[in-house]
Design an enzyme around this catalytic site. Structure first.
Site, PDB file in Angstrom:
ATOM      1  N   SER A 133       1.058  -1.200  -0.391  1.00 40.08           N
ATOM      2  CA  SER A 133       0.201  -0.028  -0.084  1.00 40.08           C
ATOM      3  C   SER A 133       0.698   0.901  -0.357  1.00 40.08           C
ATOM      4  O   SER A 133       1.983   0.920   0.433  1.00 40.08           O
ATOM      5  CB  SER A 133      -1.167   0.108   1.094  1.00 40.08           C
ATOM      6  N   GLU A 134       0.437   2.420  -1.052  1.00 39.63           N
ATOM      7  CA  GLU A 134       1.244   3.685  -1.053  1.00 39.63           C
ATOM      8  C   GLU A 134       1.509   3.786   0.525  1.00 39.63           C
ATOM      9  O   GLU A 134       2.374   4.816   0.189  1.00 39.63           O
ATOM     10  CB  GLU A 134       0.472   4.280  -2.332  1.00 39.63           C
ATOM     11  N   ASN A 135       0.899   4.069   1.404  1.00 40.48           N
ATOM     12  CA  ASN A 135       1.237   5.131   2.399  1.00 40.48           C
ATOM     13  C   ASN A 135       2.644   4.330   3.444  1.00 40.48           C
ATOM     14  O   ASN A 135       2.953   4.567   4.493  1.00 40.48           O
ATOM     15  CB  ASN A 135      -0.046   4.325   3.690  1.00 40.48           C
TER      16      ASN A 135
ATOM     17  N   SER B  82       8.339   3.892  -0.455  1.00 37.79           N
ATOM     18  CA  SER B  82       7.310   2.854  -1.242  1.00 37.79           C
ATOM     19  C   SER B  82       6.948   3.266  -3.025  1.00 37.79           C
ATOM     20  O   SER B  82       6.834   2.671  -3.824  1.00 37.79           O
ATOM     21  CB  SER B  82       5.763   4.062  -0.103  1.00 37.79           C
TER      22      SER B  82
END
Lengths: 228, 224
Positions: free
Chosen positions: B47-49, B89
């Site tokens: 997940s990008e976070n 990320s």
């Protein structure tokens, strides 16, 4: 433990001292994780105006960036995702539709990399992200190795406001899970770096292998729940 | 002839994810995919976070709001998972380290152009998030969406009319009617729901379609 360096401040007023009207503030957080809510409240209380805010999100209606927006403190938002589930009633939406706030929309990876460049002393970078889209307008396109890239420039802050987990008096920081997000990069990219932490610990407590932001990058540390 | 439900599309996508792959799921329809990943398959979700190997939402009362996904919802982390900052990320995304990104979309063109970040409407609040980074960076871009818009307009088009996210990136499309693969020759229909003819599918699709049989793949029934 003795020593001349001590990044800890005991009050939020000290943590934000010297930040003035017109400042560019790098504000940590992704959604609700990693937003320094105490520092946000202190800036709101200080009534600073004309701020440029760099933040991944545009406020959710919670007591986050939304309160600066509602208070008319923000002139410009540099952001990847200003929409929120509360956006039909959020301050950003109202201000944007009324033409009362400037928005610079930046893809999230470009946003963080622009700050990384600023913090790493680099003059910019070429990215394939955004090529051929509306967000490429006005940007230099360069073909390198057969692929088109956009030139993106560094993004510096006057101040970075971060949320971390633990800190020691040298300003070393650890983070909690996905609340880390933009913190480590923002800590490199601003002239004044202020961290709000869950706990202040004695020097030597933090495992050097676990320190994510080394204290050289941090100017002030305030503990959550400190007096105003 | 019964179009797939949203959950059936998600199940079809989940079945297509190869064992051992590193996958980013976009927000919206892709949110449903984790519920359908076969138990015997090791899929590492990003997940990008700033998290790899995220797991399902925790039971009510055990949410940790410092442990969320890109949709800002509480998740869990699996053994072998990791946390990292946003720059790393997006290096993972932009640097081609993810095998597949599964995204929702407004429109996809026959050339693989993707429009999924803005309707372009005057009162729309523009919000791009990580959509452009994901679309450019992952080795394969899969789109899952309803075949037609709520107004009955085709979403698979000759040319996107919505603002573009990236050009020529989509490799595979999963809809409630069909599974399509982009090839040099054009969009190839690999699977179609039983009872729907290719001609009827073409009527609901603006971009020209090729039957899988023409590419020697065989037109298979699409099941959720």
């Amino acid at each position: 433990m003795s020593g001349s360096i001590n990044r800890r401040v005991t009050r939020y007023a000290e943590a934000i001292a010297g930040i003035g009207d017109g400042a560019t503030i790098l504000l940590g957080g992704f959604g609700g994780a990693g937003v320094p809510l105490g520092l946000v409240a202190a800036i709101a209380e200080a009534g600073l105006r004309d701020l440029t805010v760099v933040s991944n999100n545009g406020g959710s209606g919670e007591p986050d960036l939304s309160i600066w927006l509602a208070g008319g403190q923000v002139r410009k938002l540099i952001c990847s995702y200003p929409k929120s589930k509360a956006s039909s009633t959020s301050s950003f939406t109202d201000l944007y539709r009324a033409g009362k706030i400037e928005l610079e929309l930046v893809p999230q990876g470009t946003l963080v990399e622009r700050m990384r460049c600023a913090g790493a002393g680099l003059g910019g970078f070429y990215t394939p992200v955004g090529v051929g889209t509306a967000l490429a307008q006005g940007k230099e396109v360069r073909n390198l190795g057969g692929r088109d890239y956009l030139l993106e420039l560094p993004l510096h802050g006057d101040v970075a406001l971060l949320r971390a987990h633990q800190a020691d008096r040298l300003g070393n920081l650890t983070y909690d899970k996905t609340a880390r997000n933009f913190g480590p990069v923002m800590a490199t990219a601003a002239a004044l770096v202020v961290a709000e932490v869950d706990a202040f610990v004695a020097l030597g407590t933090l495992d050097p292998e676990a320190v994510v932001t080394p204290g050289v990058l941090v100017d002030r540390v305030v503990t959550v729940g400190a007096p105003r | 002839m019964t179009p797939l439900t949203r959950d059936q599309i998600a199940r079809r996508v989940a079945r297509a994810l190869p064992d051992g792959s590193f996958v980013n799921l976009g927000i919206g329809l892709p949110d449903l995919v984790p519920n359908h990943i076969p138990a015997d398959r090791e899929i590492i979700l990003h997940s990008e976070n700033g998290i790899l190997h995220l797991g399902p939402r925790p039971p009510a009362g055990q949410e940790d709001w410092n442990l969320i996904n890109a949709g800002k919802q509480p998740v869990t982390i699996r053994p072998g998972g990791s946390y990292f900052d946003s720059a790393l990320s997006f290096a993972i995304m932009r640097g081609g380290h993810l095998d597949i990104s599964v995204l929702g979309a407004f429109q996809v063109s026959g050339d693989g152009d993707l429009a999924n970040w803005s309707t372009g409407a005057a009162d729309d609040i523009p919000a791009v998030g990580g959509a452009m980074d994901l679309a450019v960076g992952a080795r394969e871009i899969w789109v899952m969406m309803e075949h037609s818009s709520r107004q009955g307009q085709p979403r698979i088009v000759r040319r996107c009319t919505y603002p573009l996210t990236a050009r020529a990136v989509v490799t595979r499309i999963f809809t409630n009617l069909a599974v399509l693969v982009r090839t040099e020759a054009g969009l190839v229909v690999e699977e179609i729901i039983p009872g729907l003819t290719l001609a009827a599918l073409q009527q609901q699709t603006d971009a020209p379609l090729l039957a899988g049989t023409q590419a020697g793949r065989g037109l298979a029934p699409l099941e959720g």
